[in-house]
Motif scaffolding. Structure first.
Motif, PDB file in Angstrom:
ATOM      1  N   UNK A 119      20.770  -2.061  10.977  1.00 40.17           N
ATOM      2  CA  UNK A 119      20.856  -1.842   9.531  1.00 40.17           C
ATOM      3  C   UNK A 119      22.039  -2.570   8.895  1.00 40.17           C
ATOM      4  N   UNK A 120      23.011  -2.968   9.712  1.00 44.36           N
ATOM      5  CA  UNK A 120      24.197  -3.634   9.182  1.00 44.36           C
ATOM      6  C   UNK A 120      24.123  -5.159   9.303  1.00 44.36           C
ATOM      7  N   UNK A 121      22.988  -5.694   9.697  1.00 48.07           N
ATOM      8  CA  UNK A 121      22.847  -7.146   9.834  1.00 48.07           C
ATOM      9  C   UNK A 121      22.862  -7.840   8.472  1.00 48.07           C
ATOM     10  N   UNK A 122      23.303  -9.086   8.466  1.00 47.58           N
ATOM     11  CA  UNK A 122      23.198  -9.896   7.258  1.00 47.58           C
ATOM     12  C   UNK A 122      21.718 -10.089   6.937  1.00 47.58           C
ATOM     13  N   UNK A 123      21.383 -10.064   5.656  1.00 42.65           N
ATOM     14  CA  UNK A 123      19.992 -10.176   5.249  1.00 42.65           C
ATOM     15  C   UNK A 123      19.310  -8.845   5.055  1.00 42.65           C
ATOM     16  N   UNK A 124      20.016  -7.741   5.352  1.00 42.48           N
ATOM     17  CA  UNK A 124      19.505  -6.397   5.080  1.00 42.48           C
ATOM     18  C   UNK A 124      20.209  -5.914   3.817  1.00 42.48           C
ATOM     19  N   UNK A 231      10.905 -11.180   9.484  1.00 44.36           N
ATOM     20  CA  UNK A 231      11.623 -11.069   8.212  1.00 44.36           C
ATOM     21  C   UNK A 231      12.969 -11.773   8.300  1.00 44.36           C
ATOM     22  N   UNK A 232      13.238 -12.652   7.333  1.00 48.47           N
ATOM     23  CA  UNK A 232      14.589 -13.176   7.199  1.00 48.47           C
ATOM     24  C   UNK A 232      15.303 -12.492   6.036  1.00 48.47           C
ATOM     25  N   UNK A 233      14.614 -11.530   5.407  1.00 42.70           N
ATOM     26  CA  UNK A 233      15.208 -10.699   4.364  1.00 42.70           C
ATOM     27  C   UNK A 233      14.555  -9.328   4.427  1.00 42.70           C
ATOM     28  N   UNK A 234      15.365  -8.289   4.468  1.00 44.04           N
ATOM     29  CA  UNK A 234      14.869  -6.910   4.516  1.00 44.04           C
ATOM     30  C   UNK A 234      15.476  -6.138   3.347  1.00 44.04           C
ATOM     31  N   UNK A 235      14.612  -5.595   2.491  1.00 45.93           N
ATOM     32  CA  UNK A 235      15.075  -4.760   1.385  1.00 45.93           C
ATOM     33  C   UNK A 235      14.857  -3.302   1.744  1.00 45.93           C
ATOM     34  N   UNK A 236      15.926  -2.535   1.726  1.00 48.65           N
ATOM     35  CA  UNK A 236      15.840  -1.106   2.019  1.00 48.65           C
ATOM     36  C   UNK A 236      15.713  -0.359   0.696  1.00 48.65           C
TER      37      UNK A 236
END
Length: 408
Positions: A119-124, A231-236
């Motif tokens: 959850x702390x990765x860049x792109x999240x 996914x190279x981008x994840x929106x929470x």
């Protein structure tokens, strides 16, 4: 005389400050915001601003000269760390103490985070603030595959915005249907159908187990069924939690928000709460309308207008995939539903009846129904289910004064 201090410079806080002046309050008003930006509108962040069709100037809640013209002191970038209810002061993060005669908490809500590996990765990312929106807008142009975690309004609005950019978009939701806690089944099913028709992968009934990464950046998501989604981008977008830390530390009553009475007063007679952080009558609403109306109401209370208990009709809206969703009133689980119009045409409304009387209306691309519903529900006109089933029934006709008295 210290005056009134408002903690929170969003829709609710600005509405309270503006209404205080409009209602004739003539002492000091201080608006404290913990974000560095001037007060701004939040709804465009997931729509026009994200798409680049609105710039930051268009987000301003009020014109640049409004606050000075109304002698409202705005202090952006100042976080309140404590409240001293005995001395009636708030303490800022730099140690400064600001006195108040009455205090309004408009602290809003914070995006709920995911407690899972990766959850702390860049792109999240999440989307709650202007800072979040800037960060998201800066990377969506290079994204090729996006996973949206959560099928609520914000997540779906972002999915809609990205779906038109030749980006692979996947929406994952642990619930059995999109917008499951917000709208009725007919509207939920229609929204899911439209998103799927326009290329969005909608995966329901599954949570997220892990966010994968390489070199510190996200590469995909593994759901609880073991499936991998690139996914190279994840929106929470898994909801928000009321910001009640200050209230709790001060000893105020808190229960899914800062508990307030009909006057929006907390358990301390000199402290009020409005907007997303406030829980009134056991209900906490997250909407611009509720925030603005509660801010206005508390200003009338503080200026002695005695407006009675807060009871404004709640209404909401969302724009996504060419859909204009509008809701008036709150649907209960045991309400009886009636669909008017044709869902196949993409224009219909769902009428919800509680104990046989109209209690809420959800509209899809039928703005006239929405405006009529607001007039009907806010004025107390009784519309029975039997009346709504008669041939030729139309909400806009019922909303006319000459007809309203005869309905039911």
């Amino acid at each position: 005389m210290p005056g009134i201090v408002v903690v929170g410079a969003g829709h609710a806080g600005v509405a309270a400050a503006a209404a205080l002046r409009r209602e004739g309050y003539d002492a000091a008003i201080t608006l404290l915001g913990d974000e560095p930006d001037a007060p701004y509108q939040r709804p465009p962040l997931s729509k026009a601003f994200l798409l680049g069709t609105a710039d930051e100037d268009a987000l301003a809640l009020r014109s640049p000269g409004f606050y000075a013209d109304n002698a409202i002191t705005v202090r952006s970038g100042h976080r309140v760390t404590a409240i001293d209810p005995q001395r009636r002061t708030v303490v800022l993060d730099g140690g400064e103490q600001v006195p108040y005669t009455d205090l309004v908490l408009a602290t809003g809500a914070a995006a709920r985070s995911l407690q899972i590996p990766g959850a702390d990765l860049a792109g999240v990312v999440s989307l709650r603030s202007l800072s979040d929106a800037r960060a998201l807008r800066s990377v969506i142009g290079s994204a090729t595959a996006v996973v949206v975690i959560g099928g609520g309004f914000v997540g779906l609005e972002v999915a809609a915005a990205l779906a038109g950019r030749s980006v692979q978009v996947t929406v994952l939701d642990v619930a059995a249907r999109l917008l499951g806690r917000a709208v009725t089944v007919p509207v939920s099913d229609h929204v899911a159908s439209v998103h799927r028709d326009r290329g969005v992968r909608v995966v329901l009934g599954t949570g997220v187990a892990t966010i994968l990464g390489r070199d510190g950046r996200t590469t995909g998501v593994v759901d609880t069924a073991g499936r991998r989604h690139e996914a190279d981008l994840v929106l929470v977008g898994v909801g928000a939690t009321p910001r009640t830390g200050l209230a709790e530390a001060t000893g105020l009553a808190v229960a899914d928000g800062v508990v307030v009475d009909g006057s929006l007063r907390t358990s301390d007679r000199h402290i009020y709460a409005v907007g997303d952080c406030a829980c009134a009558g056991g209900v906490r609403l997250e909407s611009v309308q509720n925030a603005t109306d509660q801010g206005t109401h508390v200003a009338r209370v503080l200026t002695g207008r005695r407006p009675g208990d807060y009871a404004d009709l709640p209404w909401f809206w969302s724009d996504q995939q060419g859909l204009r969703l509008q809701m008036a009133g709150l649907v209960r689980r045991d309400d009886e539903l009636q669909v008017v119009g044709d869902p196949g045409s993409g224009r219909f409304s769902v009428l919800a009846f509680h104990a046989g009387r109209l209690a809420a209306v959800e509209s899809v691309n039928r703005p006239a129904d929405h405006m009529a519903a607001r007039r009907i529900l806010s004025t107390g006109v009784v519309v029975t289910r039997a009346a709504a089933q008669l041939p030729g029934f139309a909400l806009r006709d019922v909303a006319k004064p000459s007809v309203a008295a005869a309905v039911g």
